[in-house]
Design a protein around this motif. Structure first.
Motif, PDB file in Angstrom:
ATOM      1  N   ALA A 251       9.376  -6.300  -4.170  1.00 60.91           N
ATOM      2  CA  ALA A 251       8.988  -5.993  -2.787  1.00 60.91           C
ATOM      3  C   ALA A 251       8.778  -4.505  -2.548  1.00 60.91           C
ATOM      4  O   ALA A 251       7.827  -4.109  -1.848  1.00 60.91           O
ATOM      5  CB  ALA A 251      10.045  -6.522  -1.817  1.00 60.91           C
ATOM      6  N   GLU A 252       9.627  -3.654  -3.122  1.00 57.96           N
ATOM      7  CA  GLU A 252       9.552  -2.231  -2.781  1.00 57.96           C
ATOM      8  C   GLU A 252       8.294  -1.549  -3.320  1.00 57.96           C
ATOM      9  O   GLU A 252       7.552  -0.931  -2.547  1.00 57.96           O
ATOM     10  CB  GLU A 252      10.810  -1.502  -3.238  1.00 57.96           C
ATOM     11  N   PRO A 253       7.992  -1.628  -4.631  1.00 57.96           N
ATOM     12  CA  PRO A 253       6.762  -0.968  -5.090  1.00 57.96           C
ATOM     13  C   PRO A 253       5.506  -1.559  -4.452  1.00 57.96           C
ATOM     14  O   PRO A 253       4.546  -0.826  -4.161  1.00 57.96           O
ATOM     15  CB  PRO A 253       6.781  -1.180  -6.609  1.00 57.96           C
ATOM     16  N   VAL A 254       5.494  -2.879  -4.210  1.00 55.07           N
ATOM     17  CA  VAL A 254       4.342  -3.500  -3.559  1.00 55.07           C
ATOM     18  C   VAL A 254       4.203  -2.984  -2.127  1.00 55.07           C
ATOM     19  O   VAL A 254       3.099  -2.728  -1.641  1.00 55.07           O
ATOM     20  CB  VAL A 254       4.462  -5.040  -3.578  1.00 55.07           C
ATOM     21  N   ALA A 255       5.324  -2.818  -1.444  1.00 49.41           N
ATOM     22  CA  ALA A 255       5.302  -2.293  -0.074  1.00 49.41           C
ATOM     23  C   ALA A 255       4.696  -0.895  -0.039  1.00 49.41           C
ATOM     24  O   ALA A 255       3.873  -0.580   0.835  1.00 49.41           O
ATOM     25  CB  ALA A 255       6.713  -2.277   0.509  1.00 49.41           C
TER      26      ALA A 255
ATOM     27  N   TRP B 286       2.823  -1.039   3.395  1.00 51.26           N
ATOM     28  CA  TRP B 286       3.476  -2.029   4.256  1.00 51.26           C
ATOM     29  C   TRP B 286       4.323  -1.340   5.317  1.00 51.26           C
ATOM     30  O   TRP B 286       4.462  -1.827   6.418  1.00 51.26           O
ATOM     31  CB  TRP B 286       4.326  -2.953   3.379  1.00 51.26           C
ATOM     32  N   TRP B 287       4.882  -0.173   4.926  1.00 50.41           N
ATOM     33  CA  TRP B 287       5.722   0.562   5.867  1.00 50.41           C
ATOM     34  C   TRP B 287       5.840   2.013   5.394  1.00 50.41           C
ATOM     35  O   TRP B 287       6.904   2.513   5.106  1.00 50.41           O
ATOM     36  CB  TRP B 287       7.110  -0.075   5.940  1.00 50.41           C
ATOM     37  N   GLY B 288       4.721   2.695   5.322  1.00 46.97           N
ATOM     38  CA  GLY B 288       4.716   4.074   4.878  1.00 46.97           C
ATOM     39  C   GLY B 288       4.499   4.194   3.383  1.00 46.97           C
ATOM     40  O   GLY B 288       4.890   3.328   2.606  1.00 46.97           O
ATOM     41  N   THR B 289       3.830   5.281   2.971  1.00 50.13           N
ATOM     42  CA  THR B 289       3.597   5.534   1.551  1.00 50.13           C
ATOM     43  C   THR B 289       4.311   6.821   1.132  1.00 50.13           C
ATOM     44  O   THR B 289       4.453   7.747   1.923  1.00 50.13           O
ATOM     45  CB  THR B 289       2.096   5.695   1.247  1.00 50.13           C
TER      46      THR B 289
ATOM     47  N   SER C 235      -4.585   3.384  -4.229  1.00 50.70           N
ATOM     48  CA  SER C 235      -5.215   4.230  -5.244  1.00 50.70           C
ATOM     49  C   SER C 235      -4.422   4.182  -6.549  1.00 50.70           C
ATOM     50  O   SER C 235      -3.286   3.698  -6.591  1.00 50.70           O
ATOM     51  CB  SER C 235      -5.301   5.670  -4.742  1.00 50.70           C
ATOM     52  N   GLU C 236      -5.025   4.697  -7.611  1.00 45.08           N
ATOM     53  CA  GLU C 236      -4.310   4.744  -8.888  1.00 45.08           C
ATOM     54  C   GLU C 236      -3.098   5.658  -8.792  1.00 45.08           C
ATOM     55  O   GLU C 236      -2.045   5.380  -9.363  1.00 45.08           O
ATOM     56  CB  GLU C 236      -5.251   5.224  -9.996  1.00 45.08           C
ATOM     57  N   ALA C 237      -3.250   6.754  -8.043  1.00 43.17           N
ATOM     58  CA  ALA C 237      -2.110   7.656  -7.829  1.00 43.17           C
ATOM     59  C   ALA C 237      -1.009   6.953  -7.059  1.00 43.17           C
ATOM     60  O   ALA C 237       0.185   7.193  -7.292  1.00 43.17           O
ATOM     61  CB  ALA C 237      -2.566   8.901  -7.085  1.00 43.17           C
ATOM     62  N   SER C 238      -1.391   6.069  -6.151  1.00 42.79           N
ATOM     63  CA  SER C 238      -0.412   5.348  -5.351  1.00 42.79           C
ATOM     64  C   SER C 238       0.430   4.419  -6.218  1.00 42.79           C
ATOM     65  O   SER C 238       1.622   4.231  -5.958  1.00 42.79           O
ATOM     66  CB  SER C 238      -1.118   4.536  -4.257  1.00 42.79           C
ATOM     67  N   ARG C 239      -0.189   3.846  -7.247  1.00 45.21           N
ATOM     68  CA  ARG C 239       0.567   2.966  -8.148  1.00 45.21           C
ATOM     69  C   ARG C 239       1.702   3.742  -8.823  1.00 45.21           C
ATOM     70  O   ARG C 239       2.860   3.308  -8.831  1.00 45.21           O
ATOM     71  CB  ARG C 239      -0.368   2.371  -9.188  1.00 45.21           C
ATOM     72  N   GLY C 240       1.382   4.912  -9.380  1.00 47.54           N
ATOM     73  CA  GLY C 240       2.409   5.719 -10.024  1.00 47.54           C
ATOM     74  C   GLY C 240       3.452   6.192  -9.028  1.00 47.54           C
ATOM     75  O   GLY C 240       4.659   6.171  -9.313  1.00 47.54           O
ATOM     76  N   ALA C 241       3.000   6.610  -7.850  1.00 42.76           N
ATOM     77  CA  ALA C 241       3.942   7.079  -6.828  1.00 42.76           C
ATOM     78  C   ALA C 241       4.856   5.959  -6.374  1.00 42.76           C
ATOM     79  O   ALA C 241       6.046   6.191  -6.086  1.00 42.76           O
ATOM     80  CB  ALA C 241       3.172   7.650  -5.645  1.00 42.76           C
ATOM     81  N   SER C 242       4.338   4.735  -6.304  1.00 40.46           N
ATOM     82  CA  SER C 242       5.151   3.592  -5.874  1.00 40.46           C
ATOM     83  C   SER C 242       6.255   3.304  -6.884  1.00 40.46           C
ATOM     84  O   SER C 242       7.407   3.059  -6.507  1.00 40.46           O
ATOM     85  CB  SER C 242       4.259   2.352  -5.698  1.00 40.46           C
ATOM     86  N   LEU C 243       5.918   3.340  -8.170  1.00 40.94           N
ATOM     87  CA  LEU C 243       6.932   3.127  -9.207  1.00 40.94           C
ATOM     88  C   LEU C 243       7.931   4.275  -9.237  1.00 40.94           C
ATOM     89  O   LEU C 243       9.147   4.066  -9.354  1.00 40.94           O
ATOM     90  CB  LEU C 243       6.254   2.982 -10.567  1.00 40.94           C
ATOM     91  N   GLY C 244       7.425   5.520  -9.113  1.00 41.41           N
ATOM     92  CA  GLY C 244       8.316   6.682  -9.132  1.00 41.41           C
ATOM     93  C   GLY C 244       9.257   6.699  -7.943  1.00 41.41           C
ATOM     94  O   GLY C 244      10.453   7.013  -8.081  1.00 41.41           O
ATOM     95  N   ALA C 245       8.752   6.361  -6.750  1.00 40.32           N
ATOM     96  CA  ALA C 245       9.584   6.360  -5.553  1.00 40.32           C
ATOM     97  C   ALA C 245      10.632   5.260  -5.608  1.00 40.32           C
ATOM     98  O   ALA C 245      11.774   5.439  -5.165  1.00 40.32           O
ATOM     99  CB  ALA C 245       8.717   6.204  -4.307  1.00 40.32           C
ATOM    100  N   THR C 246      10.245   4.099  -6.163  1.00 42.13           N
ATOM    101  CA  THR C 246      11.210   3.009  -6.312  1.00 42.13           C
ATOM    102  C   THR C 246      12.352   3.422  -7.240  1.00 42.13           C
ATOM    103  O   THR C 246      13.532   3.190  -6.937  1.00 42.13           O
ATOM    104  CB  THR C 246      10.514   1.742  -6.855  1.00 42.13           C
ATOM    105  N   MET C 247      12.012   4.067  -8.363  1.00 38.43           N
ATOM    106  CA  MET C 247      13.056   4.537  -9.275  1.00 38.43           C
ATOM    107  C   MET C 247      13.904   5.625  -8.623  1.00 38.43           C
ATOM    108  O   MET C 247      15.114   5.700  -8.858  1.00 38.43           O
ATOM    109  CB  MET C 247      12.416   5.074 -10.560  1.00 38.43           C
TER     110      MET C 247
END
Length: 545
Positions: free
Chosen positions: A139-143, A148-151, A159-171
């Motif tokens: 749920a978190e990286p997909v959000a 879903w509630w802020g990036t 974006s491709e950058a968003s994919r990496g940022a989503s994984l990095g922010a989740t970690m």
């Protein structure tokens, strides 16, 4: 005996005298119900919890609104404090690995571990965040990726950058920072209990700073806050977890996921927890934690292989690189442009981890006697972070792939967060089996958390005893399940959200407590090192003579 030896032994006696204390918090009083009520913490804690529950039931919406506003105000006003403190805890924990005080053994030089490495790790991991990883791994990286509630850092969603940022922010939310909070609290409690002979309760960690005053009102306040934060956090998780498990059963198997099923899940978890508690730490919590870790590893391996092993390896590298890339920007409280993400995600998580730290820290302390400080911090900080990288890469990476490729229930992004895991599994083979295992994992993680939480609350309310009456441990486990069930049945989602807001709000006073606890821990460890060096000098002097 030489004059040098006499001088050394005088210094040793002076140092040891600093921790000589009558550490009975109160007179023991075993009441007719079999509960150990020998200090005011039990009565005050139980009374405040009942007061909160009654108020939430009578006015669920008002309580939710008031506590929600309080939580928001705390996050907006003290965001810098939460973020800066979490960074300090990481530094403090990492330093313990490399400093000479890392060689100090919990329980003394001759202490032996009570549990094997695998059992020890499985218990601390299950107590720490096993439940959350089941809920948020997809749920978190997909959000973040779908806004879903802020990036994170305002990076464009999708974006491709968003994919990496989503994984990095989740970690970032599940890696070094939360585990460093647990490490500081757990090590403090373990050290002052097993090395300095103080009771296993939160107030003991402040003896170097407060001295005998910890046995008075200020100590009672510290322990009561710890009980409230633990009980509110556990009851909230139990209620929300019942909703997630019921939603998963409904989504995958068509079972009615309504209130009746949710209450049945809470009753079932509580019954299993009571059986486990009655079997004790070795026969109950340890066994369940080992089973749970084994199931979690099998589940992780399945997702790795079913989602494509090469893709998993690539995502793991991406997760590590993104974690390293975004850790410092996400740790910076100055000039942030991603206000929604920063406050509704990061500050929420930091307050939540801090409010949970008395519970998780004390349980980790209880099972860690015999380890060195260096071993302790490595196991509590680095090993779980490494496992979390694998977990998030497998589950979160698969979820992101399905969103990007327009596959399954996640093709349109995140709908309900409690369904994200099951939507991801629905697009993989052997869905019925994997979803069943996932539901069992969620439920058993709740049982182990209930077990360990009850043991912790019991220890605090009995003045730091680890051998209090069994009836008292059973009381707290039952009380926890009862609170979750009653709030869910009568107050509904609003009452549970009020409980969650109360738990998160407790993070503010506890972040101050933890900062002072860190100072106290270092002071105590250097005191212990001075004693060890003097004793070694005496031994060397005796050998030379």
């Amino acid at each position: 005996m030489s004059s040098t030896t006499d001088e050394l032994e005088e210094k040793i006696a002076e140092l040891e005298q600093e921790y000589e204390t009558d550490h009975e918090i109160g007179e023991q009083n075993i009441n007719p119900l079999g509960l150990d009520l020998h200090n005011p913490v039990f009565v005050i804690s139980a009374g405040l919890i009942l007061l909160f529950v009654v108020g939430s039931l009578l006015m669920p919406e008002a309580a939710n609104n008031a506590l929600g506003s309080t939580r928001s105000w705390i996050g907006l006003t003290f965001d810098w404090l939460f973020l800066s403190s979490a960074n300090l805890f990481v530094l403090a924990a990492l330093l313990l690995i490399v400093l000479p005080i890392g060689s100090i053994r919990i329980g003394g030089e001759d202490a032996k571990p009570s549990f094997g490495v695998l059992s020890w790790f499985s218990m601390l991991f299950a107590a720490g965040m096993g439940i959350g990883l089941m809920f948020w791994a997809v749920a978190e990286p997909v959000a973040y990726y779908t806004d879903w509630w802020g990036t994170p850092l305002g990076i464009e969603a999708g974006s491709e950058a968003s994919r990496g940022a989503s994984l990095g922010a989740t970690m970032y939310h599940w890696g070094l920072h939360p585990w460093s909070i647990y490490a500081v609290v757990g090590l403090s409690l373990a050290f002052f209990t097993y090395n300095k002979g103080l009771p296993l309760t939160v107030r003991s960690a402040f003896y170097p700073l407060l001295g005998e005053r910890i046995w008075g009102p200020i100590g009672h306040v510290i322990d009561v806050l710890a009980v409230l934060a633990t009980m509110f956090g556990l009851a909230t998780s139990l209620g929300l977890g019942a909703q997630q498990a019921a939603a998963g059963m409904s989504f995958m198997f068509g079972v009615d996921g309504g209130l009746t099923t949710q209450l049945a899940i809470i009753v079932g978890i509580t019954i299993v927890a009571l059986i486990s508690i009655s079997r004790g730490l070795h026969g109950g919590v340890r066994v369940l934690s080992n089973i749970n870790l084994g199931m979690a590893m099998v589940f992780l391996l399945f997702v790795m292989l079913a989602g494509g092993f090469i893709a998993f390896l690539n995502t793991t590298g991406e997760t590590l690189a993104s974690y390293a890339q975004y850790m410092l920007p996400l740790s910076n409280p100055v000039g942030r442009e991603d206000s929604v993400f920063y406050h509704d995600w990061t500050i929420f998580f930091w307050a939540w981890w801090i409010s949970w730290s008395p519970f998780v820290g004390m349980f980790i302390a209880r099972v860690s006697k015999g380890r060195t400080v260096r071993q302790f911090v490595t196991a509590v900080l680095l090993v779980p972070t490494g496992v979390t990288v694998l977990w998030m890469s497998a589950l979160g990476g698969q979820g992101l792939n399905q969103v990007r490729d327009g596959v399954g229930g996640l093709a349109d992004g995140l709908g309900a967060s409690e369904l994200a895991l099951f939507q991801m599994l629905d697009a993989l083979p052997l869905t019925s089996i994997s979803a069943t295992v996932a539901i069992i994992l969620v439920l058993v993680f709740f049982v182990t958390s209930s077990d360990s939480g009850s043991l912790v609350i019991d220890s605090i309310t009995s003045g730091g005893k680890t051998d209090s009456p069994q009836a008292q441990r059973l009381f707290w486990a039952t009380f926890e399940g009862l609170i979750a069930a009653v709030l869910l049945a009568v107050g509904g989602a609003a009452a549970l959200q009020a409980l969650q807001a109360a738990s998160v709000s407790a993070g503010l006073p506890f972040v101050i407590v933890l900062l002072f606890m860190t100072v106290s821990l270092y002071k105590g460890l250097y005191h212990e090192r001075s004693l060890l060096k003097l004793n070694q000098a005496v031994a060397d002097e005796a050998q030379s003579n």
